[in-house]
Scaffold this active site. Structure first.
Site, PDB file in Angstrom:
ATOM      1  N   GLN A 113       7.039  -4.665  -4.638  1.00 25.96           N
ATOM      2  CA  GLN A 113       5.986  -4.470  -5.632  1.00 25.96           C
ATOM      3  C   GLN A 113       6.387  -3.335  -6.566  1.00 25.96           C
ATOM      4  O   GLN A 113       6.664  -2.220  -6.126  1.00 25.96           O
ATOM      5  CB  GLN A 113       4.659  -4.147  -4.938  1.00 25.96           C
ATOM      6  CG  GLN A 113       3.511  -3.845  -5.893  1.00 25.96           C
ATOM      7  CD  GLN A 113       3.384  -2.360  -6.222  1.00 25.96           C
ATOM      8  OE1 GLN A 113       3.807  -1.502  -5.444  1.00 25.96           O
ATOM      9  NE2 GLN A 113       2.832  -2.048  -7.371  1.00 25.96           N
ATOM     10  N   ILE A 164       0.864  -1.182   0.000  1.00 29.96           N
ATOM     11  CA  ILE A 164       0.000   0.000   0.000  1.00 29.96           C
ATOM     12  C   ILE A 164       0.899   1.229   0.000  1.00 29.96           C
ATOM     13  O   ILE A 164       1.866   1.299   0.769  1.00 29.96           O
ATOM     14  CB  ILE A 164      -0.935   0.022   1.220  1.00 29.96           C
ATOM     15  CG1 ILE A 164      -1.950  -1.134   1.119  1.00 29.96           C
ATOM     16  CG2 ILE A 164      -1.672   1.346   1.332  1.00 29.96           C
ATOM     17  CD1 ILE A 164      -2.968  -1.165   2.233  1.00 29.96           C
ATOM     18  N   ARG A 206      -5.918  -3.094   3.870  1.00 31.34           N
ATOM     19  CA  ARG A 206      -6.646  -2.055   4.586  1.00 31.34           C
ATOM     20  C   ARG A 206      -6.678  -2.295   6.092  1.00 31.34           C
ATOM     21  O   ARG A 206      -6.631  -1.350   6.884  1.00 31.34           O
ATOM     22  CB  ARG A 206      -8.074  -1.957   4.037  1.00 31.34           C
ATOM     23  CG  ARG A 206      -8.145  -1.199   2.709  1.00 31.34           C
ATOM     24  CD  ARG A 206      -9.509  -1.264   2.078  1.00 31.34           C
ATOM     25  NE  ARG A 206      -9.638  -0.313   0.976  1.00 31.34           N
ATOM     26  CZ  ARG A 206     -10.590  -0.361   0.057  1.00 31.34           C
ATOM     27  NH1 ARG A 206     -11.510  -1.315   0.112  1.00 31.34           N
ATOM     28  NH2 ARG A 206     -10.648   0.541  -0.905  1.00 31.34           N
ATOM     29  N   HIS A 241      -7.477  -5.280  -7.149  1.00 29.14           N
ATOM     30  CA  HIS A 241      -6.969  -4.065  -6.511  1.00 29.14           C
ATOM     31  C   HIS A 241      -7.983  -3.548  -5.481  1.00 29.14           C
ATOM     32  O   HIS A 241      -8.201  -2.348  -5.331  1.00 29.14           O
ATOM     33  CB  HIS A 241      -6.637  -2.983  -7.543  1.00 29.14           C
ATOM     34  CG  HIS A 241      -5.462  -2.132  -7.161  1.00 29.14           C
ATOM     35  ND1 HIS A 241      -4.173  -2.444  -7.518  1.00 29.14           N
ATOM     36  CD2 HIS A 241      -5.366  -0.986  -6.442  1.00 29.14           C
ATOM     37  CE1 HIS A 241      -3.343  -1.528  -7.066  1.00 29.14           C
ATOM     38  NE2 HIS A 241      -4.049  -0.638  -6.390  1.00 29.14           N
TER      39      HIS A 241
END
Length: 418
Positions: free
Chosen positions: A183, A110, A377, A322
């Site tokens: 990533q 993230i 999240r 996503h």
């Protein structure tokens, strides 16, 4: 729960965290400062962040139907518990990309974590190191690659029952003490791409994960409403990874001084899609730099793309949409997982992302064919409340849910994986 009669098994008894919380409350009156119920946790995060921070993490594409589809897909599947099964020496361990890890949970990449807490990515990297779980760093990070690696190693150096499970005998460019992946958002300047790969490898990130579904941002109305693109606001965060890259700064540093969006607009969300031909080039470069360590594509949502990923040489894929942030009205990721797992699950490692909120969700994803899941999240909501301790509380609570054991399933590899 009696902690003295727990036989030692392959995995720590994560469920004892529940007892720890209860005892702190009963003996000292110390209660958790926030709820880890996912819906309540998301709601309370609104009170901890400004609008830019909250909506960057929580905005969805369009009407949010894909995000809703992700959660509804979990609801459609049911766990069938078994009883009178000896689950006292439970085994949550699994091996992905050569890393033996204590539980099938990874920290998802993230970006711009400084929107949630001042130390940004250093927080989840530390908690991942403490627990021995894989941490995946985003190209859109708000901390340099090298700093994140150092904190991850520092935390992993303090050995405990959880991170001691981690074992790895493979190649690693930075002598990493904990599993960590990088990533990549791949721009169209190959010199910068190679620089990022070299930095990641030298810093001990031994798996490269290319995100293929976000070469431009999806239409997210709740971000549009407040012009929520932090990079265009002077003096704010978001350029740290680019500003610490010697090749980017040599070529574009002066432009970054004039245009705060230069890094993100040219090297991250640049708006120009790549093709499978470019993937072959990237795999070749990563093989050259890392000596053949795994390459993973993040953004697979159908069998044809999964098979293509295998054909071009990927060691793994991430089944994800996503988190519903790119295409509104798309299929829920869990809906397509079983058919993808049936097609390539015996050929490559499958990670699952998009909608994981509870231990039951982890169980279902594993049972439907994932080798491990990625959580995003949840840890952002935790760190938004209390930094390190908030992130730690959320992840330890997820581990403690222990859906596997009360359901009568001792081992994810022997009893749950299809």
């Amino acid at each position: 729960m009696d902690p003295t009669n727990k036989p030692k098994g392959p995995s720590p008894h994560y469920s004892l965290y529940q007892r720890e919380v209860f005892k702190r409350g009963g003996e000292g009156g110390e209660l958790p400062s926030f709820s880890v119920h996912p819906e309540e946790l998301q709601e309370s995060t609104k009170k901890k962040l400004n609008d830019r921070g909250y909506f960057y993490a929580n905005s969805n594409a369009g009407l949010g139907w894909t995000d809703r589809a992700n959660r509804e897909a979990f609801y459609k599947w049911r766990i069938i518990p078994r009883t009178l099964v000896d689950t006292n020496t439970r085994d949550l361990t699994t091996t992905i990309f050569g890393h033996r890890i204590p539980a099938p949970i990874c920290f998802a990449p993230i970006g711009i974590n400084k929107l949630y807490s001042a130390r940004g990515e250093l927080i989840p990297a530390r908690i991942a190191g403490e627990l021995g779980l894989p941490y995946c760093l985003s190209t859109a990070a708000s901390q340099p690659i090298e700093d994140v690696a150092a904190v991850n190693d520092e935390a992993a150096s303090v050995r405990n029952e959880s991170n001691s499970v981690h074992h790895y005998d493979g190649l690693n460019g930075g002598n990493a003490k904990s599993p960590r992946f990088y990533q990549l958002y791949m721009g169209h300047d190959d010199d910068i791409t190679i620089s990022l790969l070299e930095r990641a490898w030298k810093s001990g990130f031994d798996v490269l994960m290319l995100t293929t579904d976000t070469w431009q941002l999806g239409w997210r109305p709740t971000d549009i409403n407040i012009a929520n693109y932090v990079f265009y606001y002077g003096g704010t965060v978001g350029n740290e990874l680019g500003a610490s890259d010697p090749v980017f700064m040599r070529k574009y540093g002066k432009e970054l001084d004039k245009d705060s969006g230069k890094w993100i607009d040219s090297s991250v969300w640049h708006g120009k899609a790549h093709t499978w031909d470019k993937i072959k080039w990237l795999i070749g470069e990563w093989n050259r730099i890392s000596g053949g360590r795994p390459f993973v594509i993040k953004g697979i949502q159908n069998v044809a793309d999964a098979l293509k990923a295998y054909e071009v040489g990927c060691a793994g894929i991430v089944v994800t949409n996503h988190a519903g942030r790119q295409v509104d009205g798309a299929v829920g990721s869990l809906e397509v997982l079983p058919e993808i797992a049936q097609a390539v699950g015996d050929k490559m490692t499958i990670l699952f992302d998009s909608g994981i909120r509870t231990g039951a969700d982890v169980f279902k994803a594993i049972a439907l064919g994932a080798h491990a899941v990625m959580v995003g999240r949840l840890y952002v909501w935790g760190m938004s409340h209390e930094g390190d301790s908030g992130c730690r509380h959320v992840i330890k609570s997820l581990l403690a849910v222990s859906t596997f054991s009360p359901s009568g399933y001792r081992s994810i590899r022997e009893d749950v994986l299809p």
